[in-house]
Scaffold this motif. Structure first.
Motif, mmCIF file in Angstrom:
data_model
loop_
_atom_site.group_PDB
_atom_site.id
_atom_site.type_symbol
_atom_site.label_atom_id
_atom_site.label_comp_id
_atom_site.label_asym_id
_atom_site.label_seq_id
_atom_site.Cartn_x
_atom_site.Cartn_y
_atom_site.Cartn_z
ATOM 1 N N THR A 226 0.801 -1.126 -0.067
ATOM 2 C CA THR A 226 -0.063 0.047 0.077
ATOM 3 C C THR A 226 0.833 1.298 -0.003
ATOM 4 O OG1 THR A 226 -1.657 -1.281 1.255
ATOM 5 C CG2 THR A 226 -1.752 1.400 1.334
ATOM 6 N N ILE A 227 0.674 2.344 -0.848
ATOM 7 C CA ILE A 227 1.317 3.432 -0.997
ATOM 8 C C ILE A 227 0.242 4.525 -0.808
ATOM 9 C CG2 ILE A 227 2.776 5.065 -2.374
ATOM 10 C CD1 ILE A 227 3.744 2.451 -3.769
ATOM 11 N N ASP A 228 0.176 5.118 0.152
ATOM 12 C CA ASP A 228 -0.664 6.397 0.533
ATOM 13 C C ASP A 228 -0.730 7.319 -0.393
ATOM 14 O OD1 ASP A 228 -1.491 4.974 3.012
ATOM 15 O OD2 ASP A 228 0.136 5.990 4.106
ATOM 16 N N PRO A 229 -1.635 8.142 -0.422
ATOM 17 C CA PRO A 229 -1.701 9.449 -1.249
ATOM 18 C C PRO A 229 -0.879 10.421 -0.973
ATOM 19 C CG PRO A 229 -4.062 8.687 -0.599
ATOM 20 C CD PRO A 229 -3.055 8.035 0.222
ATOM 21 N N ALA A 230 -0.265 11.010 -1.775
ATOM 22 C CA ALA A 230 0.716 12.077 -1.614
ATOM 23 C C ALA A 230 0.041 13.516 -1.151
ATOM 24 C CB ALA A 230 1.491 12.450 -2.993
ATOM 25 N N LYS A 231 0.809 14.069 -0.302
ATOM 26 C CA LYS A 231 0.319 15.314 0.413
ATOM 27 C C LYS A 231 0.607 16.467 -0.791
ATOM 28 C CE LYS A 231 1.526 13.925 4.919
ATOM 29 N NZ LYS A 231 2.135 12.686 4.514
ATOM 30 N N LEU A 232 -0.430 16.518 -1.656
ATOM 31 C CA LEU A 232 -0.358 17.503 -2.827
ATOM 32 C C LEU A 232 -1.403 18.675 -2.525
ATOM 33 C CD1 LEU A 232 -0.912 14.970 -5.851
ATOM 34 C CD2 LEU A 232 1.148 15.833 -4.930
ATOM 35 N N LYS A 233 -1.054 19.877 -3.170
ATOM 36 C CA LYS A 233 -1.871 21.036 -2.790
ATOM 37 C C LYS A 233 -3.384 20.629 -3.155
ATOM 38 C CE LYS A 233 1.853 24.557 -3.307
ATOM 39 N NZ LYS A 233 2.409 25.488 -4.178
ATOM 40 N N SER A 234 -4.271 21.477 -2.628
ATOM 41 C CA SER A 234 -5.651 21.133 -2.857
ATOM 42 C C SER A 234 -6.074 21.762 -4.165
ATOM 43 C CB SER A 234 -6.710 21.473 -1.696
ATOM 44 O OG SER A 234 -6.502 22.978 -1.741
ATOM 45 N N GLY A 235 -6.774 21.028 -4.830
ATOM 46 C CA GLY A 235 -7.389 21.518 -6.373
ATOM 47 C C GLY A 235 -7.718 20.019 -7.176
ATOM 48 N N VAL A 236 -8.184 20.464 -8.391
ATOM 49 C CA VAL A 236 -8.806 19.589 -9.165
ATOM 50 C C VAL A 236 -7.453 19.028 -10.001
ATOM 51 C CG1 VAL A 236 -10.030 18.797 -10.978
ATOM 52 C CG2 VAL A 236 -11.072 20.435 -9.120
ATOM 53 N N TYR A 237 -7.011 17.685 -10.090
ATOM 54 C CA TYR A 237 -5.751 17.303 -10.960
ATOM 55 C C TYR A 237 -6.240 16.148 -11.926
ATOM 56 C CZ TYR A 237 -2.813 18.808 -7.030
ATOM 57 O OH TYR A 237 -1.942 19.772 -6.311
ATOM 58 N N ARG A 238 -5.376 16.136 -12.862
ATOM 59 C CA ARG A 238 -5.467 15.349 -14.031
ATOM 60 C C ARG A 238 -4.208 14.879 -14.201
ATOM 61 N NH1 ARG A 238 -6.370 17.173 -19.941
ATOM 62 N NH2 ARG A 238 -5.360 15.112 -20.097
ATOM 63 N N ASN A 239 -4.157 13.518 -15.151
ATOM 64 C CA ASN A 239 -2.755 13.176 -15.277
ATOM 65 C C ASN A 239 -2.729 13.764 -16.775
ATOM 66 O OD1 ASN A 239 -0.575 11.713 -14.712
ATOM 67 N ND2 ASN A 239 -1.139 9.759 -15.988
ATOM 68 N N ILE A 240 -1.455 14.108 -16.950
ATOM 69 C CA ILE A 240 -1.069 14.872 -18.440
ATOM 70 C C ILE A 240 0.123 14.595 -18.847
ATOM 71 C CG2 ILE A 240 -0.239 17.173 -17.457
ATOM 72 C CD1 ILE A 240 -2.308 18.385 -19.497
ATOM 73 N N SER A 241 0.131 14.411 -20.329
ATOM 74 C CA SER A 241 1.491 14.301 -20.795
ATOM 75 C C SER A 241 2.206 15.707 -21.007
ATOM 76 C CB SER A 241 1.403 13.365 -22.103
ATOM 77 O OG SER A 241 0.796 14.223 -23.001
ATOM 78 N N GLY A 242 3.415 15.623 -21.545
ATOM 79 C CA GLY A 242 4.100 16.973 -21.981
ATOM 80 C C GLY A 242 3.727 17.521 -23.233
ATOM 81 N N ASN A 243 3.281 16.613 -24.113
ATOM 82 C CA ASN A 243 2.661 17.031 -25.518
ATOM 83 C C ASN A 243 1.380 17.644 -25.326
ATOM 84 O OD1 ASN A 243 4.983 16.717 -27.079
ATOM 85 N ND2 ASN A 243 4.260 14.533 -27.930
ATOM 86 N N GLU A 244 0.568 16.957 -24.552
ATOM 87 C CA GLU A 244 -0.850 17.433 -24.310
ATOM 88 C C GLU A 244 -0.724 18.812 -23.480
ATOM 89 O OE1 GLU A 244 -5.240 15.934 -22.931
ATOM 90 O OE2 GLU A 244 -3.759 14.496 -22.642
#
Length: 447
Positions: A226-244
Protein backbone atom coordinates in the motif's frame (compact mmCIF):
# COMPACT_ATOMS: atom_id res chain seq x y z
CA UNK A 1 -7.55 -29.11 2.17
CA UNK A 2 -4.68 -26.77 2.98
CA UNK A 3 -5.57 -23.51 4.64
CA UNK A 4 -5.00 -20.31 2.61
CA UNK A 5 -2.42 -18.14 4.35
CA UNK A 6 -3.37 -14.59 5.20
CA UNK A 7 -1.55 -11.99 3.12
CA UNK A 8 0.79 -9.50 4.77
CA UNK A 9 -0.08 -5.84 4.12
CA UNK A 10 2.99 -3.62 3.90
CA UNK A 11 3.12 0.18 3.63
CA UNK A 12 5.89 1.60 1.42
CA UNK A 13 6.70 5.15 0.36
CA UNK A 14 7.42 4.61 -3.33
CA UNK A 15 7.99 2.05 -6.06
CA UNK A 16 9.09 2.01 -9.69
CA UNK A 17 7.40 -0.52 -11.97
CA UNK A 18 8.27 -1.35 -15.58
CA UNK A 19 5.89 -3.21 -17.89
CA UNK A 20 7.68 -4.76 -20.87
CA UNK A 21 6.70 -7.02 -23.74
CA UNK A 22 6.43 -7.27 -27.48
CA UNK A 23 5.03 -4.31 -29.41
CA UNK A 24 1.75 -6.20 -29.75
CA UNK A 25 1.41 -7.05 -26.05
CA UNK A 26 -0.29 -3.80 -25.08
CA UNK A 27 2.30 -2.57 -22.61
CA UNK A 28 1.60 1.11 -23.32
CA UNK A 29 -2.10 0.57 -22.68
CA UNK A 30 -1.36 -1.43 -19.53
CA UNK A 31 1.00 1.21 -18.17
CA UNK A 32 -1.39 4.03 -19.01
CA UNK A 33 -4.29 2.36 -17.23
CA UNK A 34 -2.16 1.65 -14.17
CA UNK A 35 -1.00 5.30 -14.21
CA UNK A 36 -4.52 6.70 -14.50
CA UNK A 37 -5.75 4.60 -11.60
CA UNK A 38 -2.73 5.60 -9.52
CA UNK A 39 -3.38 9.27 -10.27
CA UNK A 40 -7.01 8.91 -9.18
CA UNK A 41 -5.83 7.46 -5.86
CA UNK A 42 -3.82 10.63 -5.23
CA UNK A 43 -0.27 9.34 -5.52
CA UNK A 44 2.34 11.59 -7.06
CA UNK A 45 3.67 9.88 -10.17
CA UNK A 46 5.89 10.18 -13.19
CA UNK A 47 5.87 7.92 -16.23
CA UNK A 48 8.05 7.17 -19.23
CA UNK A 49 6.91 5.05 -22.19
CA UNK A 50 9.71 3.37 -24.15
CA UNK A 51 8.89 2.61 -27.77
CA UNK A 52 11.08 0.57 -30.12
CA UNK A 53 12.66 2.67 -32.85
CA UNK A 54 11.84 0.05 -35.47
CA UNK A 55 8.45 -0.10 -37.18
CA UNK A 56 6.96 -3.29 -35.68
CA UNK A 57 10.10 -5.40 -35.49
CA UNK A 58 9.63 -9.22 -35.68
CA UNK A 59 7.61 -10.49 -32.72
CA UNK A 60 9.70 -11.88 -29.89
CA UNK A 61 12.94 -10.12 -30.87
CA UNK A 62 14.96 -7.74 -28.75
CA UNK A 63 14.35 -4.97 -31.29
CA UNK A 64 10.60 -5.14 -30.83
CA UNK A 65 10.45 -4.77 -27.04
CA UNK A 66 8.10 -2.04 -25.84
CA UNK A 67 8.12 -0.77 -22.27
CA UNK A 68 6.32 1.56 -19.90
CA UNK A 69 7.88 2.70 -16.63
CA UNK A 70 5.94 4.24 -13.75
CA UNK A 71 7.28 5.75 -10.53
CA UNK A 72 4.64 6.52 -7.92
CA UNK A 73 4.91 7.64 -4.34
CA UNK A 74 3.31 9.11 -1.25
CA UNK A 75 5.88 11.92 -1.50
CA UNK A 76 6.72 14.53 -4.14
CA UNK A 77 8.68 12.99 -7.04
CA UNK A 78 10.22 14.40 -10.21
CA UNK A 79 11.38 11.48 -12.36
CA UNK A 80 9.99 8.13 -13.57
CA UNK A 81 12.70 6.41 -11.54
CA UNK A 82 16.34 5.53 -12.20
CA UNK A 83 16.00 1.76 -11.84
CA UNK A 84 12.79 -0.26 -11.57
CA UNK A 85 11.96 -2.21 -8.42
CA UNK A 86 9.55 -4.45 -10.33
CA UNK A 87 9.72 -5.80 -13.88
CA UNK A 88 6.70 -7.35 -15.55
CA UNK A 89 8.13 -9.22 -18.58
CA UNK A 90 5.72 -10.78 -21.05
CA UNK A 91 8.38 -12.69 -23.02
CA UNK A 92 12.09 -13.62 -22.93
CA UNK A 93 13.14 -10.64 -25.06
CA UNK A 94 11.49 -8.24 -22.61
CA UNK A 95 13.32 -9.91 -19.75
CA UNK A 96 16.71 -9.87 -21.46
CA UNK A 97 16.51 -6.25 -22.58
CA UNK A 98 15.34 -4.88 -19.24
CA UNK A 99 17.12 -7.10 -16.71
CA UNK A 100 20.36 -5.06 -16.67
CA UNK A 101 18.40 -2.01 -15.47
CA UNK A 102 16.43 -3.80 -12.74
CA UNK A 103 17.32 -3.17 -9.12
CA UNK A 104 19.24 -6.05 -7.60
CA UNK A 105 16.90 -8.20 -5.47
CA UNK A 106 14.01 -6.70 -7.43
CA UNK A 107 10.78 -8.53 -8.23
CA UNK A 108 10.41 -10.12 -11.67
CA UNK A 109 6.97 -11.25 -12.83
CA UNK A 110 7.24 -13.21 -16.08
CA UNK A 111 4.78 -14.90 -18.40
CA UNK A 112 6.30 -18.38 -18.21
CA UNK A 113 4.15 -19.58 -21.15
CA UNK A 114 6.25 -17.39 -23.47
CA UNK A 115 9.53 -19.08 -22.51
CA UNK A 116 9.46 -21.75 -25.20
CA UNK A 117 12.31 -22.73 -27.54
CA UNK A 118 11.22 -20.36 -30.31
CA UNK A 119 11.01 -17.26 -28.12
CA UNK A 120 14.21 -18.12 -26.25
CA UNK A 121 16.04 -18.35 -29.57
CA UNK A 122 14.56 -15.06 -30.80
CA UNK A 123 15.75 -13.41 -27.59
CA UNK A 124 19.22 -14.93 -28.10
CA UNK A 125 19.08 -17.06 -24.97
CA UNK A 126 21.10 -20.29 -25.10
CA UNK A 127 19.15 -21.74 -22.18
CA UNK A 128 16.03 -20.88 -20.20
CA UNK A 129 16.93 -18.16 -17.65
CA UNK A 130 14.05 -19.34 -15.45
CA UNK A 131 15.87 -22.64 -14.99
CA UNK A 132 19.62 -22.06 -15.34
CA UNK A 133 20.24 -19.79 -12.33
CA UNK A 134 20.70 -16.62 -14.39
CA UNK A 135 18.11 -14.88 -12.23
CA UNK A 136 19.61 -15.78 -8.85
CA UNK A 137 19.43 -12.79 -6.55
CA UNK A 138 16.03 -11.67 -7.84
CA UNK A 139 12.56 -12.53 -6.57
CA UNK A 140 11.03 -14.51 -9.43
CA UNK A 141 7.34 -15.03 -10.02
CA UNK A 142 6.98 -17.18 -13.14
CA UNK A 143 3.27 -17.23 -13.87
CA UNK A 144 1.58 -18.90 -16.87
CA UNK A 145 -0.25 -15.69 -17.76
CA UNK A 146 -1.32 -16.82 -21.24
CA UNK A 147 -2.71 -20.15 -20.01
CA UNK A 148 -4.55 -18.54 -17.10
CA UNK A 149 -6.05 -15.97 -19.48
CA UNK A 150 -7.28 -18.74 -21.79
CA UNK A 151 -8.80 -20.56 -18.80
CA UNK A 152 -10.64 -17.42 -17.71
CA UNK A 153 -11.98 -17.00 -21.26
CA UNK A 154 -12.77 -20.63 -22.05
CA UNK A 155 -16.45 -19.82 -22.70
CA UNK A 156 -15.74 -16.71 -24.73
CA UNK A 157 -16.66 -16.77 -28.46
CA UNK A 158 -13.44 -14.91 -29.32
CA UNK A 159 -10.72 -16.59 -31.38
CA UNK A 160 -7.53 -17.86 -29.73
CA UNK A 161 -5.63 -14.88 -31.13
CA UNK A 162 -8.17 -12.45 -29.70
CA UNK A 163 -8.10 -14.20 -26.34
CA UNK A 164 -4.30 -13.99 -26.29
CA UNK A 165 -4.52 -10.22 -26.66
CA UNK A 166 -6.31 -10.07 -23.30
CA UNK A 167 -3.30 -11.31 -21.36
CA UNK A 168 -2.09 -7.78 -20.68
CA UNK A 169 -5.30 -7.19 -18.72
CA UNK A 170 -4.54 -10.30 -16.65
CA UNK A 171 -1.12 -8.83 -15.84
CA UNK A 172 -2.71 -5.47 -15.07
CA UNK A 173 -5.25 -7.05 -12.72
CA UNK A 174 -2.45 -8.86 -10.88
CA UNK A 175 -0.52 -5.60 -10.44
CA UNK A 176 -3.67 -3.86 -9.23
CA UNK A 177 -3.98 -6.50 -6.53
CA UNK A 178 -0.28 -6.39 -5.62
CA UNK A 179 -0.33 -2.62 -5.07
CA UNK A 180 -3.83 -2.38 -3.65
CA UNK A 181 -5.36 -0.50 -6.59
CA UNK A 182 -9.08 -0.69 -7.49
CA UNK A 183 -10.06 -2.03 -10.91
CA UNK A 184 -13.18 0.14 -11.32
CA UNK A 185 -11.55 2.87 -13.40
CA UNK A 186 -10.20 0.34 -15.91
CA UNK A 187 -13.54 -1.49 -16.09
CA UNK A 188 -15.23 1.82 -16.95
CA UNK A 189 -12.56 2.50 -19.59
CA UNK A 190 -13.04 -0.92 -21.18
CA UNK A 191 -16.80 -0.44 -21.37
CA UNK A 192 -16.38 2.98 -22.95
CA UNK A 193 -13.60 1.97 -25.35
CA UNK A 194 -15.33 -1.15 -26.67
CA UNK A 195 -18.97 -0.08 -26.20
CA UNK A 196 -20.02 -1.61 -29.53
CA UNK A 197 -18.12 -4.87 -28.95
CA UNK A 198 -19.73 -6.70 -26.02
CA UNK A 199 -17.62 -9.86 -26.45
CA UNK A 200 -14.41 -7.81 -26.22
CA UNK A 201 -15.73 -6.02 -23.13
CA UNK A 202 -16.61 -9.31 -21.46
CA UNK A 203 -13.25 -10.91 -22.28
CA UNK A 204 -11.10 -8.00 -21.13
CA UNK A 205 -13.06 -7.60 -17.90
CA UNK A 206 -12.82 -11.32 -17.15
CA UNK A 207 -9.06 -11.30 -17.79
CA UNK A 208 -8.62 -8.24 -15.56
CA UNK A 209 -10.60 -9.79 -12.71
CA UNK A 210 -8.86 -13.15 -13.18
CA UNK A 211 -5.47 -11.50 -12.69
CA UNK A 212 -6.69 -9.65 -9.62
CA UNK A 213 -8.21 -12.79 -8.10
CA UNK A 214 -5.10 -14.84 -8.90
CA UNK A 215 -3.02 -12.50 -6.74
CA UNK A 216 -5.56 -12.84 -3.96
CA UNK A 217 -5.83 -16.64 -3.90
CA UNK A 218 -2.37 -17.85 -4.88
CA UNK A 219 0.01 -18.60 -2.01
CA UNK A 220 3.01 -17.50 -4.04
CA UNK A 221 2.40 -13.83 -3.21
CA UNK A 222 2.71 -13.44 0.55
CA UNK A 223 2.77 -9.63 0.68
CA UNK A 224 0.55 -6.89 -0.66
CA UNK A 225 1.74 -3.28 -0.80
CA UNK A 226 0.00 0.00 0.00
CA UNK A 227 1.25 3.46 -0.94
CA UNK A 228 -0.65 6.31 0.67
CA UNK A 229 -1.80 9.38 -1.30
CA UNK A 230 0.74 12.15 -1.66
CA UNK A 231 0.33 15.43 0.18
CA UNK A 232 -0.46 17.54 -2.88
CA UNK A 233 -1.86 21.06 -2.83
CA UNK A 234 -5.64 21.09 -2.83
CA UNK A 235 -7.29 21.43 -6.22
CA UNK A 236 -8.54 19.48 -9.20
CA UNK A 237 -5.87 17.26 -10.76
CA UNK A 238 -5.59 15.22 -13.93
CA UNK A 239 -2.83 13.10 -15.42
CA UNK A 240 -1.21 14.87 -18.37
CA UNK A 241 1.62 14.27 -20.83
CA UNK A 242 4.06 16.95 -21.92
CA UNK A 243 2.74 17.05 -25.49
CA UNK A 244 -0.85 17.45 -24.37
CA UNK A 245 0.16 20.13 -21.86
CA UNK A 246 1.98 21.97 -24.65
CA UNK A 247 -1.09 21.87 -26.88
CA UNK A 248 -3.41 23.09 -24.10
CA UNK A 249 -0.98 25.88 -23.25
CA UNK A 250 -1.11 27.22 -26.79
CA UNK A 251 -4.93 27.11 -26.84
CA UNK A 252 -5.01 29.15 -23.63
CA UNK A 253 -2.34 31.56 -24.90
CA UNK A 254 -4.34 32.26 -28.05
CA UNK A 255 -7.47 32.91 -26.00
CA UNK A 256 -5.57 35.23 -23.65
CA UNK A 257 -4.15 37.12 -26.63
CA UNK A 258 -7.48 37.25 -28.45
CA UNK A 259 -5.89 35.70 -31.54
CA UNK A 260 -6.58 32.73 -33.73
CA UNK A 261 -4.15 29.84 -33.19
CA UNK A 262 -2.45 28.36 -36.24
CA UNK A 263 -0.15 25.32 -36.29
CA UNK A 264 1.77 24.50 -39.44
CA UNK A 265 3.67 21.27 -38.91
CA UNK A 266 5.18 18.21 -40.52
CA UNK A 267 4.65 15.05 -38.41
CA UNK A 268 7.82 13.87 -36.67
CA UNK A 269 8.44 11.68 -33.62
CA UNK A 270 8.12 12.63 -30.77
CA UNK A 271 6.38 15.92 -31.62
CA UNK A 272 3.47 14.61 -33.71
CA UNK A 273 1.06 14.33 -30.77
CA UNK A 274 0.91 18.14 -30.47
CA UNK A 275 -0.53 18.33 -33.98
CA UNK A 276 -3.00 15.57 -33.16
CA UNK A 277 -4.11 17.19 -29.88
CA UNK A 278 -4.54 20.67 -31.37
CA UNK A 279 -6.63 19.32 -34.25
CA UNK A 280 -9.32 18.53 -31.66
CA UNK A 281 -9.83 22.18 -30.63
CA UNK A 282 -11.61 23.55 -33.68
CA UNK A 283 -14.32 25.00 -31.43
CA UNK A 284 -11.68 27.47 -30.17
CA UNK A 285 -10.84 28.54 -33.71
CA UNK A 286 -7.64 26.49 -33.82
CA UNK A 287 -6.40 25.78 -37.33
CA UNK A 288 -3.96 22.95 -37.96
CA UNK A 289 -2.12 22.34 -41.21
CA UNK A 290 -0.20 19.11 -41.87
CA UNK A 291 2.46 20.29 -44.30
CA UNK A 292 4.32 18.22 -46.88
CA UNK A 293 7.71 18.92 -45.28
CA UNK A 294 9.42 20.84 -42.48
CA UNK A 295 10.14 23.93 -44.58
CA UNK A 296 6.49 24.18 -45.64
CA UNK A 297 5.43 23.79 -42.02
CA UNK A 298 7.38 26.80 -40.75
CA UNK A 299 6.71 28.84 -43.90
CA UNK A 300 2.95 28.39 -43.48
CA UNK A 301 3.27 29.47 -39.84
CA UNK A 302 5.22 32.58 -40.88
CA UNK A 303 2.40 33.44 -43.28
CA UNK A 304 -0.16 32.97 -40.50
CA UNK A 305 1.88 35.23 -38.19
CA UNK A 306 1.94 37.91 -40.91
CA UNK A 307 -1.82 37.60 -41.06
CA UNK A 308 -2.20 38.24 -37.32
CA UNK A 309 -2.47 34.74 -35.85
CA UNK A 310 -0.59 33.24 -32.94
CA UNK A 311 1.52 30.99 -35.15
CA UNK A 312 3.44 27.90 -34.08
CA UNK A 313 5.32 25.07 -35.73
CA UNK A 314 6.43 21.84 -34.09
CA UNK A 315 9.35 19.57 -34.84
CA UNK A 316 12.31 17.57 -33.54
CA UNK A 317 16.07 17.56 -34.21
CA UNK A 318 16.37 17.11 -37.99
CA UNK A 319 13.27 19.24 -38.51
CA UNK A 320 14.81 22.12 -36.57
CA UNK A 321 17.82 21.98 -38.91
CA UNK A 322 15.52 22.27 -41.93
CA UNK A 323 13.65 25.22 -40.39
CA UNK A 324 16.82 27.28 -39.85
CA UNK A 325 16.63 29.46 -42.96
CA UNK A 326 12.96 30.30 -42.48
CA UNK A 327 13.64 31.13 -38.81
CA UNK A 328 15.99 33.81 -40.07
CA UNK A 329 13.21 35.15 -42.28
CA UNK A 330 10.90 35.44 -39.26
CA UNK A 331 13.65 37.34 -37.40
CA UNK A 332 14.13 39.73 -40.33
CA UNK A 333 10.43 40.41 -40.72
CA UNK A 334 9.90 40.75 -36.96
CA UNK A 335 7.07 38.24 -36.87
CA UNK A 336 5.90 36.44 -33.71
CA UNK A 337 6.45 32.71 -34.15
CA UNK A 338 6.87 29.84 -31.67
CA UNK A 339 9.02 26.91 -32.78
CA UNK A 340 8.50 23.86 -30.55
CA UNK A 341 11.43 21.45 -30.61
CA UNK A 342 10.60 18.15 -28.89
CA UNK A 343 14.16 16.88 -28.76
CA UNK A 344 15.22 13.30 -29.40
CA UNK A 345 18.50 11.40 -29.63
CA UNK A 346 21.05 11.48 -32.39
CA UNK A 347 21.59 13.56 -35.50
CA UNK A 348 19.19 13.49 -38.46
CA UNK A 349 16.87 10.43 -38.39
CA UNK A 350 18.98 8.98 -35.56
CA UNK A 351 16.96 7.66 -32.65
CA UNK A 352 13.37 8.92 -33.03
CA UNK A 353 12.02 7.16 -29.95
CA UNK A 354 14.98 7.73 -27.63
CA UNK A 355 15.36 10.75 -25.40
CA UNK A 356 18.26 13.18 -25.48
CA UNK A 357 18.48 16.95 -25.14
CA UNK A 358 20.47 16.91 -28.35
CA UNK A 359 19.56 20.25 -29.90
CA UNK A 360 20.51 22.84 -27.27
CA UNK A 361 23.51 24.20 -29.16
CA UNK A 362 21.59 24.10 -32.42
CA UNK A 363 18.77 26.10 -30.83
CA UNK A 364 21.23 28.63 -29.39
CA UNK A 365 23.55 29.09 -32.34
CA UNK A 366 22.19 27.28 -35.39
CA UNK A 367 21.46 30.37 -37.47
CA UNK A 368 23.23 33.04 -39.46
CA UNK A 369 24.58 36.13 -37.71
CA UNK A 370 22.28 38.86 -36.40
CA UNK A 371 19.49 36.37 -35.81
CA UNK A 372 18.76 36.46 -32.09
CA UNK A 373 15.98 34.15 -30.93
CA UNK A 374 14.57 33.75 -27.41
CA UNK A 375 14.69 30.22 -25.99
CA UNK A 376 12.62 28.75 -23.15
CA UNK A 377 12.66 25.18 -21.87
CA UNK A 378 10.19 23.07 -19.91
CA UNK A 379 11.29 21.13 -16.83
CA UNK A 380 8.43 18.65 -16.36
CA UNK A 381 5.46 17.38 -18.39
CA UNK A 382 3.05 19.79 -16.68
CA UNK A 383 5.55 22.66 -17.00
CA UNK A 384 5.12 22.36 -20.78
CA UNK A 385 1.76 24.10 -20.27
CA UNK A 386 3.32 27.12 -18.57
CA UNK A 387 6.25 27.32 -20.96
CA UNK A 388 4.05 27.26 -24.07
CA UNK A 389 2.16 30.25 -22.66
CA UNK A 390 5.44 32.00 -21.80
CA UNK A 391 6.87 31.33 -25.27
CA UNK A 392 3.71 32.80 -26.81
CA UNK A 393 3.89 35.86 -24.54
CA UNK A 394 7.53 36.53 -25.48
CA UNK A 395 6.84 36.09 -29.21
CA UNK A 396 3.84 38.43 -29.20
CA UNK A 397 5.39 41.03 -26.89
CA UNK A 398 8.67 41.37 -28.76
CA UNK A 399 7.46 40.37 -32.24
CA UNK A 400 10.16 37.77 -32.60
CA UNK A 401 10.53 34.00 -33.04
CA UNK A 402 10.83 31.98 -29.83
CA UNK A 403 12.07 28.39 -29.53
CA UNK A 404 10.39 26.19 -26.91
CA UNK A 405 12.53 23.20 -25.97
CA UNK A 406 11.02 20.03 -24.55
CA UNK A 407 12.16 16.46 -25.19
CA UNK A 408 10.84 12.93 -25.67
CA UNK A 409 11.15 12.27 -21.94
CA UNK A 410 8.79 15.15 -21.13
CA UNK A 411 6.58 14.80 -24.21
CA UNK A 412 5.58 11.18 -23.61
CA UNK A 413 5.91 11.14 -19.83
CA UNK A 414 2.97 12.01 -17.60
CA UNK A 415 2.41 13.42 -14.12
CA UNK A 416 -0.48 14.82 -12.06
CA UNK A 417 -1.29 18.38 -13.12
CA UNK A 418 -3.23 20.76 -10.95
CA UNK A 419 -5.68 22.37 -13.38
CA UNK A 420 -5.28 26.15 -13.01
CA UNK A 421 -8.09 28.66 -12.91
CA UNK A 422 -8.32 30.38 -16.30
CA UNK A 423 -8.74 33.70 -14.47
CA UNK A 424 -5.34 33.23 -12.79
CA UNK A 425 -3.54 33.26 -16.14
CA UNK A 426 -2.64 36.83 -17.20
CA UNK A 427 -3.92 38.29 -20.45
CA UNK A 428 -1.40 38.68 -23.27
CA UNK A 429 -1.83 42.18 -24.71
CA UNK A 430 -1.09 42.43 -28.43
CA UNK A 431 -0.58 45.74 -30.24
CA UNK A 432 -0.71 45.72 -34.03
CA UNK A 433 0.28 48.79 -36.05
CA UNK A 434 -2.84 49.62 -38.05
CA UNK A 435 -1.95 53.00 -39.59
CA UNK A 436 -0.86 52.13 -43.13
CA UNK A 437 0.28 55.67 -43.95
CA UNK A 438 2.69 56.13 -41.03
CA UNK A 439 4.01 52.59 -40.72
CA UNK A 440 7.11 53.07 -42.87
CA UNK A 441 7.99 56.44 -41.34
CA UNK A 442 7.65 55.06 -37.79
CA UNK A 443 9.90 52.17 -38.73
CA UNK A 444 12.58 54.48 -40.13
CA UNK A 445 12.36 56.82 -37.12
CA UNK A 446 12.67 53.85 -34.78
CA UNK A 447 15.80 52.60 -36.50
Amino acid sequence: MSEVKEKLEKHIDEVTVRFAGDSGDGMQLTGTQFSDTTAILGNDLSTLPDYPAEIRAPAGTLYGVSGFQLHFSSEDIHTPGDVPDVLVAMNPAALKKNLPELKRNGLIIVNSDAFDKKNLKLAEYESNPLEDGALDGYEIMDIPITSLTFTALENSPLSQKEKSRCKNFFALGLMYWLYNRPIDQTVNWIESKFKNKPDIIDANEKALKAGYNFGDITERFTTRYTIDPAKLKSGVYRNISGNEATALGFVVAAEKAGLQLFLGSYPITPASDILQYLSKYKEFGVKTFQAEDEISGISSAIGAAFGGSLAITTTSGPGLALKTEATGLAVMTELPLVIVNVQRGGPSTGLPTKTEQADLLQALYGRNGESPVAIVAASTPSDCFDMSIEASRLALTYMSPVILLTDGYLANGTEPWKIPSVDSIPEIPVKFHTDVESFQNDYLDHN
